[in-house]
Design an enzyme around this catalytic site. Structure first.
Site, mmCIF file in Angstrom:
data_model
loop_
_atom_site.group_PDB
_atom_site.id
_atom_site.type_symbol
_atom_site.label_atom_id
_atom_site.label_comp_id
_atom_site.label_asym_id
_atom_site.label_seq_id
_atom_site.Cartn_x
_atom_site.Cartn_y
_atom_site.Cartn_z
ATOM 1 C CG ASP A 1 -1.996 0.880 1.309
ATOM 2 O OD1 ASP A 1 -2.106 1.705 0.404
ATOM 3 O OD2 ASP A 1 -2.774 0.863 2.284
ATOM 4 C CB VAL B 1 -9.196 -5.104 -1.256
ATOM 5 C CG1 VAL B 1 -9.501 -4.430 -2.575
ATOM 6 C CG2 VAL B 1 -7.756 -4.856 -0.831
HETATM 7 C C1 PRP Z 1 -1.138 -4.690 6.018
HETATM 8 C C2 PRP Z 1 -0.738 -5.642 4.917
HETATM 9 C C3 PRP Z 1 0.687 -5.287 4.617
HETATM 10 C C4 PRP Z 1 0.758 -3.818 4.984
HETATM 11 C C5 PRP Z 1 0.802 -2.999 3.743
HETATM 12 O O1 PRP Z 1 -0.731 -5.243 7.222
HETATM 13 O O2 PRP Z 1 -0.870 -6.988 5.333
HETATM 14 O O3 PRP Z 1 1.582 -6.022 5.406
HETATM 15 O O4 PRP Z 1 -0.420 -3.506 5.743
HETATM 16 O O5 PRP Z 1 0.740 -1.634 4.046
HETATM 17 P P1 PRP Z 1 1.871 -0.579 3.707
HETATM 18 O O6 PRP Z 1 2.384 -0.850 2.319
HETATM 19 O O7 PRP Z 1 1.114 0.730 3.778
HETATM 20 O O8 PRP Z 1 2.923 -0.687 4.755
HETATM 21 P P2 PRP Z 1 -1.386 -4.849 8.631
HETATM 22 O O9 PRP Z 1 -0.441 -3.938 9.374
HETATM 23 O O10 PRP Z 1 -2.785 -4.367 8.427
HETATM 24 O O11 PRP Z 1 -1.376 -6.231 9.386
HETATM 25 P P3 PRP Z 1 -2.028 -7.650 9.016
HETATM 26 O O12 PRP Z 1 -1.213 -8.223 7.863
HETATM 27 O O13 PRP Z 1 -1.817 -8.410 10.294
HETATM 28 O O14 PRP Z 1 -3.469 -7.466 8.664
#
Ligand code: PRP
Length: 178
Positions: free
Chosen positions: A105, A155
């Site tokens: 992201d 998503v």
């Molecule tokens: C989400 C996803 C990625 C990260 C991407 O993890 O799984 O690891 O965010 O975001 P970025 O590119 O903005 O850093 P999250 O911290 O929500 O944890 P999860 O995987 O446990 O849901």
């Protein structure tokens, strides 16, 4: 926001995901040497479904390990702190490593985790993300392989949550508030 009612519209079907994983597995197979056992690292929690399907398509000797990261941001700053909540069980020095992400992201998580893994001096480090939202990027990062580029939509499914819900959907869906 998490209490607002919403519906989920299918964005990427389970069949499309499976077909793309088959293609990506062939490319990964061609990239790595089958005499070096590959360490496939899943970034928890979101990658748990993707890594499970990916490794079963990989016709290579592999080990599996996991790393859990979480990121914090105050919504104002573009730089975010990424914290390691669970580290790898095994050493990766001199090893071939494939880091598996569910979604890129802003790019902060991929940036932080690849720097951390590189500091441990693997022989090779490659990255794969099922989804990429390039329009959200704050750090100039891209995975070596990407399953699907998607627009800036909320998503869920196939491991990805909305407030810890919907990770068990077999497809990628788009959240639509009603
Ligand atoms: C989400 C996803 C990625 C990260 C991407 O993890 O799984 O690891 O965010 O975001 P970025 O590119 O903005 O850093 P999250 O911290 O929500 O944890 P999860 O995987 O446990 O849901």
């Amino acid at each position: 926001m998490t209490n607002r009612p919403y519906v989920i519209d299918e964005m990427i079907s389970a069949k499309s995901i499976a077909a793309r994983i088959e293609e990506l597995s062939r490319e990964i197979h061609d990239e790595f040497d089958s005499t070096n056992k590959l360490v496939v690292v899943g970034l928890l929690r979101g990658s748990f479904v993707f890594i499970a399907d990916l490794v079963r398509e990989l016709d290579l000797p592999i080990e599996v390990d996991f790393l859990e990261a979480s990121s914090y941001g105050d919504g104002m700053e573009s730089s975010r702190e990424v914290r390691i909540l669970k580290d790898l069980r095994g050493a990766i020095e001199g090893r071939d490593v494939l880091l598996v992400e569910d979604i890129v992201d802003t790019g902060h998580t991929l940036h932080h985790v690849t720097n951390l893994l590189k500091s441990r001096e693997p022989a090779r480090l490659k990255t794969i993300a099922l989804l990429d939202k390039p329009t959200r990027r704050e750090v100039d990062m891209k995975a070596d392989w990407t399953g699907f580029e998607i627009p800036d939509e909320f998503v869920v499914g196939y491991g990805i949550d909305f407030a810890q819900r919907n990770r068990n959907l077999p497809f990628i869906g788009k959240v639509r508030f009603t």
